[in-house]
Design a protein around this motif. Sequence first.
Motif, short mmCIF file in Angstrom:
data_model
loop_
_atom_site.label_atom_id
_atom_site.label_comp_id
_atom_site.label_asym_id
_atom_site.label_seq_id
_atom_site.Cartn_x
_atom_site.Cartn_y
_atom_site.Cartn_z
N ARG A 1 -4.32 6.84 -1.28
CA ARG A 1 -3.41 5.69 -1.18
C ARG A 1 -3.76 4.71 -2.30
N THR A 2 -2.84 3.78 -2.55
CA THR A 2 -3.05 2.78 -3.60
C THR A 2 -2.56 1.43 -3.11
N ARG A 3 -3.40 0.42 -3.29
CA ARG A 3 -2.96 -0.96 -3.04
C ARG A 3 -2.46 -1.53 -4.36
N GLU B 1 -5.28 -0.74 -6.97
CA GLU B 1 -6.60 -0.46 -6.41
C GLU B 1 -6.61 0.93 -5.80
N ASP B 2 -7.53 1.74 -6.24
CA ASP B 2 -7.67 3.11 -5.76
C ASP B 2 -8.20 3.12 -4.33
N LEU B 3 -7.42 3.66 -3.40
CA LEU B 3 -7.84 3.83 -2.01
C LEU B 3 -7.87 5.32 -1.66
N ARG C 1 -3.58 6.52 -7.07
CA ARG C 1 -3.35 5.50 -8.10
C ARG C 1 -2.71 6.08 -9.36
N ILE D 1 0.88 -1.17 0.00
CA ILE D 1 0.00 0.00 0.00
C ILE D 1 0.91 1.21 0.00
#
Length: 150
Positions: A115-117, A110-112, A22, A17
Amino acid sequence: MTEKNPTLEKAFTITRIFDAPRAEIWRAWTDPDEAAAWWHPRGLETPRDSVRLDVRPGGTYAYTMVAPDGSSYPTAGTYREVEEPSRLVFTWAQPGDPDELAPVITVTLEDLGQRTRMVFHIDGIGGQAGDEDVYDGWDSAFGVLTDRLA
């Protein structure tokens, strides 16, 4: 008859993460200036003039990592899938190796929000933390990316 790559039974996944949107992580994977800054483990470098990216299905890429002693590690492959800004699938090998036998990397983002996973999965090479080889090399490179994003 197509040769079967016996190493395709080997695989590993690294999930990170990142404290970045993203779009920024996508750019890290698809912009040659960004790739040169982190496509290598700590202690190595990737000269910008060695990085060539044609990020589209069927497009190719190449880069060379260089160690302090001058040893070089050229890498090349072909993009199989490009779904901006969430997924990249590409082969990963040495230049000239048969593409159909090369390990395949899948990167999903993955758009958080801010943050990005990132899930990095490679089929065709086994690895685990502490192997001082491919797994540790990619893990270290993701550390370099984390530092760059800070």
